[in-house]
Write a protein that holds these residues in place. Structure first.
Motif, PDB file in Angstrom:
ATOM      1  N   PHE A 159       0.823  -1.196   0.000  1.00 25.45           N
ATOM      2  CA  PHE A 159       0.000   0.000   0.000  1.00 25.45           C
ATOM      3  C   PHE A 159       0.868   1.262   0.000  1.00 25.45           C
ATOM      4  O   PHE A 159       1.962   1.267   0.570  1.00 25.45           O
ATOM      5  N   GLU A 160       0.353   2.328  -0.627  1.00 24.48           N
ATOM      6  CA  GLU A 160       0.967   3.649  -0.521  1.00 24.48           C
ATOM      7  C   GLU A 160       0.436   4.284   0.761  1.00 24.48           C
ATOM      8  O   GLU A 160      -0.767   4.489   0.900  1.00 24.48           O
ATOM      9  N   VAL A 161       1.319   4.596   1.683  1.00 20.82           N
ATOM     10  CA  VAL A 161       0.890   5.047   3.014  1.00 20.82           C
ATOM     11  C   VAL A 161       1.295   6.497   3.238  1.00 20.82           C
ATOM     12  O   VAL A 161       2.446   6.878   3.012  1.00 20.82           O
ATOM     13  N   THR A 162       0.329   7.284   3.708  1.00 17.31           N
ATOM     14  CA  THR A 162       0.583   8.668   4.102  1.00 17.31           C
ATOM     15  C   THR A 162       0.350   8.783   5.604  1.00 17.31           C
ATOM     16  O   THR A 162      -0.723   8.421   6.100  1.00 17.31           O
ATOM     17  N   GLU A 163       1.345   9.284   6.311  1.00 20.70           N
ATOM     18  CA  GLU A 163       1.232   9.442   7.758  1.00 20.70           C
ATOM     19  C   GLU A 163       0.929  10.897   8.119  1.00 20.70           C
ATOM     20  O   GLU A 163       1.046  11.797   7.295  1.00 20.70           O
ATOM     21  N   GLY A 164       0.529  11.113   9.369  1.00 16.65           N
ATOM     22  CA  GLY A 164       0.280  12.463   9.854  1.00 16.65           C
ATOM     23  C   GLY A 164      -0.988  13.092   9.323  1.00 16.65           C
ATOM     24  O   GLY A 164      -1.107  14.315   9.259  1.00 16.65           O
ATOM     25  N   VAL A 165      -1.975  12.293   8.935  1.00 17.09           N
ATOM     26  CA  VAL A 165      -3.254  12.818   8.461  1.00 17.09           C
ATOM     27  C   VAL A 165      -4.159  13.022   9.675  1.00 17.09           C
ATOM     28  O   VAL A 165      -4.482  12.067  10.371  1.00 17.09           O
ATOM     29  N   GLY A 166      -4.554  14.273   9.944  1.00 19.03           N
ATOM     30  CA  GLY A 166      -5.324  14.506  11.165  1.00 19.03           C
ATOM     31  C   GLY A 166      -4.493  14.178  12.385  1.00 19.03           C
ATOM     32  O   GLY A 166      -4.878  13.380  13.223  1.00 19.03           O
ATOM     33  N   LYS A 167      -3.307  14.781  12.459  1.00 23.01           N
ATOM     34  CA  LYS A 167      -2.346  14.577  13.548  1.00 23.01           C
ATOM     35  C   LYS A 167      -1.639  13.229  13.392  1.00 23.01           C
ATOM     36  O   LYS A 167      -0.698  13.120  12.626  1.00 23.01           O
ATOM     37  N   THR A 168      -2.083  12.185  14.077  1.00 24.26           N
ATOM     38  CA  THR A 168      -1.358  10.915  14.010  1.00 24.26           C
ATOM     39  C   THR A 168      -2.039   9.885  13.117  1.00 24.26           C
ATOM     40  O   THR A 168      -1.645   8.710  13.120  1.00 24.26           O
ATOM     41  N   GLY A 169      -3.032  10.266  12.341  1.00 27.08           N
ATOM     42  CA  GLY A 169      -3.736   9.320  11.489  1.00 27.08           C
ATOM     43  C   GLY A 169      -2.935   8.898  10.278  1.00 27.08           C
ATOM     44  O   GLY A 169      -2.010   9.583   9.852  1.00 27.08           O
ATOM     45  N   ILE A 170      -3.301   7.747   9.721  1.00 24.40           N
ATOM     46  CA  ILE A 170      -2.645   7.270   8.507  1.00 24.40           C
ATOM     47  C   ILE A 170      -3.700   6.865   7.480  1.00 24.40           C
ATOM     48  O   ILE A 170      -4.812   6.443   7.829  1.00 24.40           O
ATOM     49  N   ALA A 214     -11.014  17.344   8.706  1.00 25.98           N
ATOM     50  CA  ALA A 214     -10.516  18.721   8.591  1.00 25.98           C
ATOM     51  C   ALA A 214      -9.214  18.783   7.804  1.00 25.98           C
ATOM     52  O   ALA A 214      -8.906  19.811   7.166  1.00 25.98           O
ATOM     53  N   ASP A 215      -8.466  17.690   7.822  1.00 22.74           N
ATOM     54  CA  ASP A 215      -7.211  17.612   7.077  1.00 22.74           C
ATOM     55  C   ASP A 215      -7.441  17.212   5.617  1.00 22.74           C
ATOM     56  O   ASP A 215      -6.489  16.961   4.880  1.00 22.74           O
ATOM     57  N   GLY A 216      -8.707  17.142   5.217  1.00 24.41           N
ATOM     58  CA  GLY A 216      -9.039  16.912   3.816  1.00 24.41           C
ATOM     59  C   GLY A 216      -8.826  15.499   3.332  1.00 24.41           C
ATOM     60  O   GLY A 216      -8.412  15.285   2.189  1.00 24.41           O
ATOM     61  N   ARG A 246     -11.479   9.990  22.438  1.00 25.23           N
ATOM     62  CA  ARG A 246     -11.751  11.399  22.742  1.00 25.23           C
ATOM     63  C   ARG A 246     -12.721  12.012  21.741  1.00 25.23           C
ATOM     64  O   ARG A 246     -12.992  13.212  21.776  1.00 25.23           O
ATOM     65  N   THR A 247     -13.219  11.196  20.821  1.00 24.72           N
ATOM     66  CA  THR A 247     -14.208  11.582  19.808  1.00 24.72           C
ATOM     67  C   THR A 247     -13.753  12.737  18.934  1.00 24.72           C
ATOM     68  O   THR A 247     -14.562  13.514  18.465  1.00 24.72           O
ATOM     69  N   GLY A 248     -12.456  12.838  18.671  1.00 25.24           N
ATOM     70  CA  GLY A 248     -11.980  13.937  17.847  1.00 25.24           C
ATOM     71  C   GLY A 248     -11.202  13.532  16.621  1.00 25.24           C
ATOM     72  O   GLY A 248     -11.028  14.321  15.694  1.00 25.24           O
ATOM     73  N   GLY A 249     -10.708  12.288  16.586  1.00 25.59           N
ATOM     74  CA  GLY A 249      -9.799  11.878  15.530  1.00 25.59           C
ATOM     75  C   GLY A 249     -10.411  11.894  14.147  1.00 25.59           C
ATOM     76  O   GLY A 249      -9.763  12.303  13.172  1.00 25.59           O
ATOM     77  N   ALA A 250     -11.643  11.424  14.003  1.00 22.82           N
ATOM     78  CA  ALA A 250     -12.287  11.413  12.689  1.00 22.82           C
ATOM     79  C   ALA A 250     -12.504  12.834  12.187  1.00 22.82           C
ATOM     80  O   ALA A 250     -12.279  13.132  11.004  1.00 22.82           O
ATOM     81  N   LEU A 251     -12.927  13.727  13.069  1.00 23.37           N
ATOM     82  CA  LEU A 251     -13.108  15.130  12.676  1.00 23.37           C
ATOM     83  C   LEU A 251     -11.795  15.749  12.224  1.00 23.37           C
ATOM     84  O   LEU A 251     -11.753  16.513  11.249  1.00 23.37           O
ATOM     85  N   ASP A 252     -10.720  15.418  12.913  1.00 28.01           N
ATOM     86  CA  ASP A 252      -9.414  15.970  12.539  1.00 28.01           C
ATOM     87  C   ASP A 252      -8.971  15.462  11.172  1.00 28.01           C
ATOM     88  O   ASP A 252      -8.387  16.206  10.385  1.00 28.01           O
ATOM     89  N   MET A 253      -9.238  14.195  10.886  1.00 29.08           N
ATOM     90  CA  MET A 253      -8.879  13.667   9.575  1.00 29.08           C
ATOM     91  C   MET A 253      -9.733  14.299   8.480  1.00 29.08           C
ATOM     92  O   MET A 253      -9.248  14.579   7.374  1.00 29.08           O
TER      93      MET A 253
END
Length: 437
Positions: A68-79, A176-178, A167-174
């Motif tokens: 897989f092509e992996v991008t890190e740091g999406v929505g802070k620590t998301g991948i 918001a990160d487009g 913390r119910t915030g990670g999906a929103l952050d991802m």
């Protein structure tokens, strides 16, 4: 006698269908070779919300190794991991990565001993008490199977490692990160969750697997005075206590009896000494619902009850209770009915009716911020649950002869072999149907 190649199917109570036998056997081999040690690693090395640095790095490494092509740091620590396989639908599968500030008391040999500082700087024990370690391992197992079967499907597979679900915030952050602008908006989306009161080796899927949740606080003002002279002030403890009790009538009298709704006051802080009437009290509560209309009624009812209870106690208008959200609200996770029926039919046909835990009855109203990925997006989505507990323990609990260590308990323990293999089998089977050539 059960043939060795059918051992997994026997333990999952699946029918002997050749193609599914081969898939199940491949998943079983992968579990022994790579997934079991990976699960134990994740479980023994948990990290709190927004601190999943090493967890995300390990998950990214595993997915890269799968092609897989992996991008890190999406929505802070998301991948986000992408596997393109020609023209076809884009399907997203999400797994959450964070753990909880819970001290593990299970008897697992790989039990967590980790302690780390939380976001406030307080040193706390950390545990995968909700099964996110199993979710990540299942995601990797699904990546392995889909990469090995590129001749059977077409399209783009998007695997998401989401931070901060607890913390119910990670999906929103991802979002918001487009995430969808950067990697493409999915045509379908899926996720799974291990659940303690579902039998390991089985799944369940329903219209509303998770509820919406509002995290709130009510600051109740009073007028401080001596405990021996309550008539000289206004007691916020009494006012707040009346509010707690009156809030229950919002659910029982404002909401239709068959509509899911819940108000839970989980924290009540007030006072400093037994002979002092203070000047404030603070209530922390969660408000759960499964429709926009019910949510609006609950929030309006909370405001009405809190303010008018204070008015009835004689509080002036400038000292009425303050009501505010303490975190971002989570909408309900509602499954697309057409897609749910399609996948239920696929699972039934390919894995057999025995894959479903027909004795499971959803009772709680747990929230899940996965909904932020799909709410208002027009993306057909299915979220299903996977059993985490041995069948005999589930049966005993349902018969009233035992108890279960539920998710978030320090005793919570996933029967990893069955749960992870079932998660990979159900997810891969669904993907091969949605993305079939």
């Amino acid at each position: 006698m059960i043939k060795p190649g059918l051992a997994l199917l026997a333990c999952l109570a699946l029918p002997a269908i050749a193609t599914e036998n081969q898939l199940a056997s491949a998943i079983a081999r992968d579990y022994k070779a790579t997934l079991e040690p990976l699960f134990k690693h994740f479980h023994a090395n948990p990290e709190l919300s927004y601190m999943e640095v090493q967890t995300a790095a390990r998950l990214a490494r595993e997915l890269r190794a799968s092609g897989f092509e992996v991008t890190e740091g999406v929505g802070k620590t998301g991948i986000v991991a992408i596997l393109r396989n020609g023209p076809g639908p884009t399907v997203m599968v999400r797994a959450d990565m964070d753990a909880l500030p819970v001290e593990e008391r299970s008897d697992a040999p790989h039990a967590s001993k980790v302690k780390m500082k939380d976001m406030s700087g307080t040193m706390v024990p950390v545990m995968h008490a909700c099964g996110h370690d199993a979710h990540m391992t299942s995601l990797v197992g699904t990546a392995h199977q889909m990469a090995a079967r590129k001749g059977e499907w077409k399209g783009t597979l998007m695997l998401v490692g989401q931070p901060a679900e607890e913390r119910t915030g990670g999906a929103l952050d991802m979002m918001a990160d487009g995430i969808f602008k950067r990697f493409g908006k999915p045509d379908y989306a899926m996720s799974l969750h291990v659940i303690a009161d579902v039998e390991a080796g089985k799944i369940d899927v329903s219209e509303a697997p998770f509820s919406g949740a509002d995290l709130m606080e009510i600051v109740v003002h009073g007028i401080g005075t001596h405990g021996a002279s309550p008539h000289m002030g206004k007691d916020p403890v009494v006012i707040a206590s009346q509010i707690v009790l009156a809030l229950q009538t919002v659910v029982t009298r404002d909401i239709a009896p068959r509509e899911a709704a819940l108000i839970t006051v989980g924290s009540f802080h007030a006072g400093s000494k037994g002979n002092v009437i203070g000047d404030s009290a603070r209530l922390e509560l969660t408000v759960r619902s499964e429709s926009d209309d019910t949510r609006a009624k609950l929030l309006a009812g909370i405001k009405r009850v809190a303010e008018n209870t204070a008015r009835a106690a004689g509080m002036p208008e400038d000292k009425l209770p303050e009501i505010r959200h303490t975190d971002r609200p989570v909408p309900p996770t509602l499954n697309d009915n057409a897609l749910m029926q399609r996948l239920r039919g696929v699972w039934s046909a390919k894995l057999g009716e025995g894959i479903f835990d027909k004795g499971y009855q959803r009772g709680g109203m747990v929230g899940e911020d996965y909904a932020h990925f799909i709410y208002g997006q027009g993306i057909p989505s299915v979220y299903f649950v996977v059993g985490a507990t041995p069948a005999e323990q589930v049966a005993a609990a349902r018969a009233g002869k035992g108890t279960l260590a539920y998710n978030h308990s320090p005793l919570f323990k996933v029967e990893a072999e069955k749960a992870i293999q079932t998660g990979v089998l159900a997810t891969t089977t669904a993907l091969l149907d949605l993305m079939k050539k």
